[in-house]
Motif scaffolding. Structure first.
Motif, PDB file in Angstrom:
ATOM      1  N   ALA A   8     -77.388  51.624-104.378  1.00 44.51           N
ATOM      2  CA  ALA A   8     -76.443  50.817-105.154  1.00 44.51           C
ATOM      3  C   ALA A   8     -75.654  51.688-106.125  1.00 44.51           C
ATOM      4  O   ALA A   8     -74.438  51.523-106.290  1.00 44.51           O
ATOM      5  CB  ALA A   8     -77.197  49.732-105.911  1.00 44.51           C
ATOM      6  N   ARG A  32     -69.210  45.146-104.332  1.00 45.22           N
ATOM      7  CA  ARG A  32     -70.017  44.088-103.715  1.00 45.22           C
ATOM      8  C   ARG A  32     -71.109  44.680-102.831  1.00 45.22           C
ATOM      9  O   ARG A  32     -72.244  44.175-102.780  1.00 45.22           O
ATOM     10  CB  ARG A  32     -69.116  43.169-102.903  1.00 45.22           C
ATOM     11  CG  ARG A  32     -68.268  42.220-103.748  1.00 45.22           C
ATOM     12  CD  ARG A  32     -67.321  41.441-102.862  1.00 45.22           C
ATOM     13  NE  ARG A  32     -66.584  40.427-103.617  1.00 45.22           N
ATOM     14  CZ  ARG A  32     -65.399  39.959-103.262  1.00 45.22           C
ATOM     15  NH1 ARG A  32     -64.819  40.410-102.141  1.00 45.22           N
ATOM     16  NH2 ARG A  32     -64.795  39.050-103.981  1.00 45.22           N
ATOM     17  N   ILE A  35     -73.983  45.693-104.907  1.00 49.97           N
ATOM     18  CA  ILE A  35     -74.847  44.564-105.265  1.00 49.97           C
ATOM     19  C   ILE A  35     -75.714  44.151-104.079  1.00 49.97           C
ATOM     20  O   ILE A  35     -76.876  43.753-104.254  1.00 49.97           O
ATOM     21  CB  ILE A  35     -73.981  43.391-105.774  1.00 49.97           C
ATOM     22  CG1 ILE A  35     -73.397  43.762-107.146  1.00 49.97           C
ATOM     23  CG2 ILE A  35     -74.792  42.106-105.861  1.00 49.97           C
ATOM     24  CD1 ILE A  35     -72.390  42.775-107.679  1.00 49.97           C
ATOM     25  N   ASP A  39     -79.439  43.564-105.654  1.00 50.32           N
ATOM     26  CA  ASP A  39     -78.823  42.359-106.205  1.00 50.32           C
ATOM     27  C   ASP A  39     -79.393  41.935-107.546  1.00 50.32           C
ATOM     28  O   ASP A  39     -79.071  40.862-108.054  1.00 50.32           O
ATOM     29  CB  ASP A  39     -78.902  41.208-105.208  1.00 50.32           C
ATOM     30  CG  ASP A  39     -80.334  40.847-104.833  1.00 50.32           C
ATOM     31  OD1 ASP A  39     -81.273  41.377-105.465  1.00 50.32           O
ATOM     32  OD2 ASP A  39     -80.510  40.036-103.910  1.00 50.32           O
ATOM     33  N   TRP A  41     -79.264  44.330-110.147  1.00 50.46           N
ATOM     34  CA  TRP A  41     -78.773  45.376-111.049  1.00 50.46           C
ATOM     35  C   TRP A  41     -77.667  44.798-111.925  1.00 50.46           C
ATOM     36  O   TRP A  41     -76.543  44.555-111.466  1.00 50.46           O
ATOM     37  CB  TRP A  41     -78.261  46.561-110.238  1.00 50.46           C
ATOM     38  CG  TRP A  41     -77.925  47.762-111.072  1.00 50.46           C
ATOM     39  CD1 TRP A  41     -78.349  48.033-112.332  1.00 50.46           C
ATOM     40  CD2 TRP A  41     -77.092  48.854-110.689  1.00 50.46           C
ATOM     41  NE1 TRP A  41     -77.837  49.230-112.765  1.00 50.46           N
ATOM     42  CE2 TRP A  41     -77.062  49.751-111.784  1.00 50.46           C
ATOM     43  CE3 TRP A  41     -76.378  49.157-109.528  1.00 50.46           C
ATOM     44  CZ2 TRP A  41     -76.332  50.940-111.742  1.00 50.46           C
ATOM     45  CZ3 TRP A  41     -75.648  50.340-109.495  1.00 50.46           C
ATOM     46  CH2 TRP A  41     -75.636  51.228-110.586  1.00 50.46           C
ATOM     47  N   ALA A  44     -74.077  46.482-112.182  1.00 51.51           N
ATOM     48  CA  ALA A  44     -73.189  46.339-111.026  1.00 51.51           C
ATOM     49  C   ALA A  44     -72.382  45.057-111.119  1.00 51.51           C
ATOM     50  O   ALA A  44     -71.193  45.024-110.777  1.00 51.51           O
ATOM     51  CB  ALA A  44     -73.997  46.371-109.731  1.00 51.51           C
ATOM     52  N   TYR A  45     -73.004  43.973-111.605  1.00 54.06           N
ATOM     53  CA  TYR A  45     -72.268  42.722-111.774  1.00 54.06           C
ATOM     54  C   TYR A  45     -71.202  42.865-112.855  1.00 54.06           C
ATOM     55  O   TYR A  45     -70.084  42.341-112.719  1.00 54.06           O
ATOM     56  CB  TYR A  45     -73.226  41.586-112.139  1.00 54.06           C
ATOM     57  CG  TYR A  45     -74.075  41.132-110.982  1.00 54.06           C
ATOM     58  CD1 TYR A  45     -73.587  40.223-110.039  1.00 54.06           C
ATOM     59  CD2 TYR A  45     -75.374  41.618-110.818  1.00 54.06           C
ATOM     60  CE1 TYR A  45     -74.370  39.807-108.971  1.00 54.06           C
ATOM     61  CE2 TYR A  45     -76.156  41.210-109.752  1.00 54.06           C
ATOM     62  CZ  TYR A  45     -75.650  40.309-108.824  1.00 54.06           C
ATOM     63  OH  TYR A  45     -76.420  39.900-107.763  1.00 54.06           O
ATOM     64  N   GLN A  67     -73.154  36.225-113.853  1.00 58.70           N
ATOM     65  CA  GLN A  67     -74.280  36.794-113.112  1.00 58.70           C
ATOM     66  C   GLN A  67     -74.920  37.938-113.902  1.00 58.70           C
ATOM     67  O   GLN A  67     -76.145  38.088-113.923  1.00 58.70           O
ATOM     68  CB  GLN A  67     -73.822  37.287-111.737  1.00 58.70           C
ATOM     69  CG  GLN A  67     -73.468  36.186-110.760  1.00 58.70           C
ATOM     70  CD  GLN A  67     -74.687  35.384-110.350  1.00 58.70           C
ATOM     71  OE1 GLN A  67     -75.790  35.902-110.232  1.00 58.70           O
ATOM     72  NE2 GLN A  67     -74.487  34.083-110.123  1.00 58.70           N
ATOM     73  N   TYR A  68     -74.092  38.722-114.562  1.00 67.04           N
ATOM     74  CA  TYR A  68     -74.619  39.793-115.421  1.00 67.04           C
ATOM     75  C   TYR A  68     -75.502  39.206-116.524  1.00 67.04           C
ATOM     76  O   TYR A  68     -76.615  39.688-116.778  1.00 67.04           O
ATOM     77  CB  TYR A  68     -73.476  40.605-116.027  1.00 67.04           C
ATOM     78  CG  TYR A  68     -73.931  41.497-117.155  1.00 67.04           C
ATOM     79  CD1 TYR A  68     -74.481  42.747-116.899  1.00 67.04           C
ATOM     80  CD2 TYR A  68     -73.872  41.070-118.482  1.00 67.04           C
ATOM     81  CE1 TYR A  68     -74.943  43.549-117.936  1.00 67.04           C
ATOM     82  CE2 TYR A  68     -74.334  41.851-119.511  1.00 67.04           C
ATOM     83  CZ  TYR A  68     -74.867  43.097-119.228  1.00 67.04           C
ATOM     84  OH  TYR A  68     -75.343  43.881-120.253  1.00 67.04           O
TER      85      TYR A  68
END
Length: 330
Positions: A8, A32, A35, A39, A41, A44-45, A67-68
């Protein structure tokens, strides 16, 4: 659940490199993919949110930032700040403390160079000029509390003109740089809204240079500042000026305060405005950032006495403190 953080990380590095070259849509696809590799992390979001925001994809940016926040409740990267600017959440009364701490910890090594050389930052100099004629009448020894002291830019200007400097800041790395200057007596890592005990309980002057911009509602912190002033002591603060009452969040991710609300808050705190001067605090993206340098003192009672901390004392000096003065500082 995928959790290949190394893969990632590599993909996200590629995405950011693509974005730096201006290939934002491709960068979004690679982010994307990062992620998909991990998914959970949070960073990354956040990066995906930034990429969407840069591309003008408001709804997708909002979803990525949300999402973060599901993965980092402390919000050290400031997703809620982005959501406020995007109009996705209600205006808060302060920026997340963990975000401010992380921001300035990261900024510390280049802070002074960036502010002085690139942004032409001059708030400490404007603040000194605003109080210079008043300092002779302040109680001695003149002990000064520097709120949000950072690396000590205020100390660079005020050192030698006051007897003692103490400082408080949220960022330990900024404090390390202030400490290395050897001019502060007492330096504490703390949130100024929850002030710690200091070497002195009360001060002749409190300086708040570009720190109150990270708070929206200042009513409580101004009352706290008032409680830390000796009889006749003064507060000098810099604020970014805004047209929205009572305050709004500017694109620079700092609060801008309407002049009328500042006057109301100071009055409630028992502080009388001595001067209220407009000036250019810094340059940002080629534009002047306008602000106010406000000086306020413990309220003077009708009989000419100063009411401070429950004690009534005669006013020091011959009363040369003037009424409100609005002037442009260049």
């Amino acid at each position: 659940m995928s959790n290949d953080r190394l893969l990632a990380s590599r993909r996200l590095d590629v995405a950011l490199a693509m974005a730096a070259r201006g290939d934002n849509e491709a960068a979004i696809e690679v982010a994307r993919a990062a992620i998909e590799a991990d998914d959970n992390w949070d960073e990354a979001y956040f990066a995906l949110g930034e990429l969407h925001e840069k591309a003008g994809h408001g709804e997708q940016a909002i979803e990525a930032y949300r999402q973060y926040l599901m993965r980092d409740a402390t919000d050290r990267m400031g997703a809620e700040v982005r959501l406020m600017l995007l109009g996705a959440v209600a205006m808060r009364d302060r920026l997340p403390p963990e975000y401010v701490r992380a921001l300035f910890d990261d900024y510390a090594p280049r802070f002074e160079r960036a502010l002085r050389d690139r942004l032409t930052y001059r708030a400490p100099e404007l603040m000194y000029e605003a109080v210079r004629s008043l300092m002779a009448d302040l109680p001695r020894p003149l002990e000064v509390l520097d709120l949000g002291c950072g690396t000590g830019l205020v100390a660079d200007v005020f050192n030698g003109q006051v007897d003692v400097l103490d400082g408080v800041d949220l960022s330990p790395r900024m404090l390390n740089r202030a400490r290395a200057k050897g001019v502060y007596r007492d330096l504490r890592e703390a949130d100024i809204t929850a002030m710690p005990d200091m070497a002195t309980a009360h001060y002749g002057m409190v300086i708040a240079a570009d720190v109150l911009n990270y708070l929206g509602d200042l009513e409580a912190v101004l009352s706290m500042i008032r409680s830390r002033l000796v009889a006749g002591g003064i507060l000098v603060m810099s604020l970014e000026e805004g047209d929205v009452f009572p305050f709004d969040l500017g694109p620079g991710q700092r609060f801008r305060h309407h002049p009328d609300i500042i006057a109301d808050w100071l009055k409630k705190a028992g502080l009388e405005v001595l001067s209220n001067q407009q000036g250019v605090l810094r340059q940002e993206k080629g534009m002047s950032v306008m602000g106010r340098i406000v000086v306020a003192q413990a309220r003077i009672t009708p009989d000419g006495m100063i009411q401070s901390l429950g004690t009534v004392m005669p006013m020091a000096g011959d009363g040369e403190f003037g009424s409100e003065n609005v002037a442009v500082l260049h």
